[in-house]
Design a protein around this motif. Structure first.
Motif, PDB file in Angstrom:
ATOM      1  N   PRO A   1      -8.982   4.622 -12.239  1.00  0.00           N
ATOM      2  CA  PRO A   1      -7.710   4.552 -11.505  1.00  0.00           C
ATOM      3  C   PRO A   1      -7.498   5.737 -10.557  1.00  0.00           C
ATOM      4  O   PRO A   1      -6.950   5.570  -9.465  1.00  0.00           O
ATOM      5  N   VAL A   2      -7.955   6.905 -10.961  1.00  0.00           N
ATOM      6  CA  VAL A   2      -7.837   8.101 -10.112  1.00  0.00           C
ATOM      7  C   VAL A   2      -8.700   7.949  -8.874  1.00  0.00           C
ATOM      8  O   VAL A   2      -8.270   8.256  -7.752  1.00  0.00           O
ATOM      9  N   PHE A   3      -9.922   7.476  -9.058  1.00  0.00           N
ATOM     10  CA  PHE A   3     -10.832   7.288  -7.921  1.00  0.00           C
ATOM     11  C   PHE A   3     -10.282   6.246  -6.941  1.00  0.00           C
ATOM     12  O   PHE A   3     -10.358   6.416  -5.718  1.00  0.00           O
ATOM     13  N   LEU A   4      -9.746   5.181  -7.485  1.00  0.00           N
ATOM     14  CA  LEU A   4      -9.210   4.118  -6.641  1.00  0.00           C
ATOM     15  C   LEU A   4      -8.027   4.611  -5.810  1.00  0.00           C
ATOM     16  O   LEU A   4      -7.934   4.330  -4.608  1.00  0.00           O
ATOM     17  N   GLU A   5      -7.140   5.331  -6.451  1.00  0.00           N
ATOM     18  CA  GLU A   5      -5.969   5.842  -5.739  1.00  0.00           C
ATOM     19  C   GLU A   5      -6.376   6.799  -4.629  1.00  0.00           C
ATOM     20  O   GLU A   5      -5.838   6.745  -3.516  1.00  0.00           O
ATOM     21  N   TYR A   6      -7.341   7.651  -4.906  1.00  0.00           N
ATOM     22  CA  TYR A   6      -7.809   8.599  -3.896  1.00  0.00           C
ATOM     23  C   TYR A   6      -8.488   7.861  -2.741  1.00  0.00           C
ATOM     24  O   TYR A   6      -8.279   8.200  -1.565  1.00  0.00           O
ATOM     25  N   ALA A   7      -9.282   6.855  -3.065  1.00  0.00           N
ATOM     26  CA  ALA A   7      -9.969   6.086  -2.024  1.00  0.00           C
ATOM     27  C   ALA A   7      -8.968   5.397  -1.104  1.00  0.00           C
ATOM     28  O   ALA A   7      -9.132   5.383   0.123  1.00  0.00           O
TER      29      ALA A   7
END
Length: 332
Positions: free
Chosen positions: A69-75
């Protein structure tokens, strides 16, 4: 005629580990670490500089990485379109944390009944897919149903389309199985003919260029259609750049916090120039690399893929999300 000369897609392998044992895949057999947050953030920034527009967080099973979820939000903050394909075993647990962060969410479903699907996946996950569809719809998500079509399960398409996709207005993505090394299989002429009919159905996405490529025997190294090395970045869980594609893995380069310069280096570009031209590339029809290849060079495959892609974007409304992401990226 080449239309785009920079990578448009990044296949980011968060881990090779998987909680399924699919019959048409061998990634789950490999030992693997998990990617580190700092490396992901730096690589995403560099991928953006290189022109990448779509990030596919993949595996293995991407939901095994707790920071997804962190990676997705940053992307998304960087302006990427995000996509995740999952076997849905863990989706009920993480659905709320993932809500709104995946632009193209795919649930793998390869049979209309539990026995067929579970046999293909090697684990009991059919009920998890059904529950995940319910949860996703309750959260306002519109997951795609990703069906990997083989010679043995192709008769299940009708039931999945009628009972799951049409009632909920969910896109059925038909993914023709491909063969590599000793894994997968080649589709028969009869199967290809049947799939061509499905490509015309409402709420079905099937890239017709995939079918044409198979009918013509796959990639020809003398006249390669594959543009995997120049259209797609492949990043391993070990933080390596893999060229020209994951399945061939002809060369691996440690990224060392500088993906941008590494990709443009003579060492990497030497392998990029060999995309589709190696002996091992003969007959290749791997969907995840042919899809971006069809998008960057105008030819007969481009026209076939365009029709299918426009249909999918219309059904999903992805084009609106794409414009929003573009605006976000310009404000950064």
């Amino acid at each position: 005629m080449r239309l785009v000369r920079h990578p448009v897609l990044c296949n980011y392998y968060l881990t090779y580990r998987c909680n399924a044992r699919c019959s048409f895949c061998d990634i789950w057999e490999r030992p693997s670490p998990y990617v580190q947050r700092e490396a992901v953030f730096k690589n995403l920034k560099d991928a953006r500089r290189l022109g990448v527009e779509i990030i596919d967080f993949t595996g293995g099973e991407p939901l095994l990485h707790r920071e997804l979820p962190v990676f997705l939000e940053y992307a998304q903050k960087l302006g990427f379109i995000t996509t995740v394909t999952t076997n849905a075993l863990l989706y009920p647990k993480y659905a709320e944390a993932l809500r709104g962060k995946i632009d193209m969410l795919h649930f793998s479903l390869d049979g209309a009944d539990a026995d067929t699907h579970n046999a293909i996946r090697g684990v009991h996950c059919f009920d998890h897919v059904m529950r995940s569809i319910e949860i996703a719809l309750e959260l306002g998500e519109r997951p795609d149903i990703l069906f990997t079509a083989t010679n043995h399960n192709i008769q299940h398409i009708q039931s999945i389309w009628e009972k799951i996709c049409l009632p909920h207005r969910l896109v059925l993505i038909i993914n023709p199985v491909f063969h590599y090394n000793d894994v997968g299989e080649a589709l028969s002429k009869e199967s290809l003919m049947l799939l061509r009919k499905w490509a015309k159905k409402p709420w079905v996405y099937l890239n017709e260029a995939f079918l044409k490529l198979r009918e013509q025997g796959g990639n020809d190294p003398q006249r390669p259609v594959c543009k995997a090395g120049s259209s797609t970045l492949v990043i391993s869980p070990d933080n390596e750049l893999i060229v020209p594609c994951y399945h061939l893995s002809a060369a691996r380069f440690p990224i060392r916090n500088n993906l941008f310069d590494l990709y443009n280096s003579p060492e990497v570009q030497k392998w990029v120039a060999l995309e589709g031209r190696l002996n091992a590339c003969k007959g290749c029809a791997i969907n995840c690399y042919m899809q971006p290849s069809f998008a960057v060079e105008m030819n007969a495959y481009w026209w076939l893929a365009l029709r299918s892609t426009l249909k999918y974007n219309y059904l999903k409304g992805t084009w609106r999300r794409y414009l929003v992401q573009k605006i976000k990226a310009r404000k950064l």
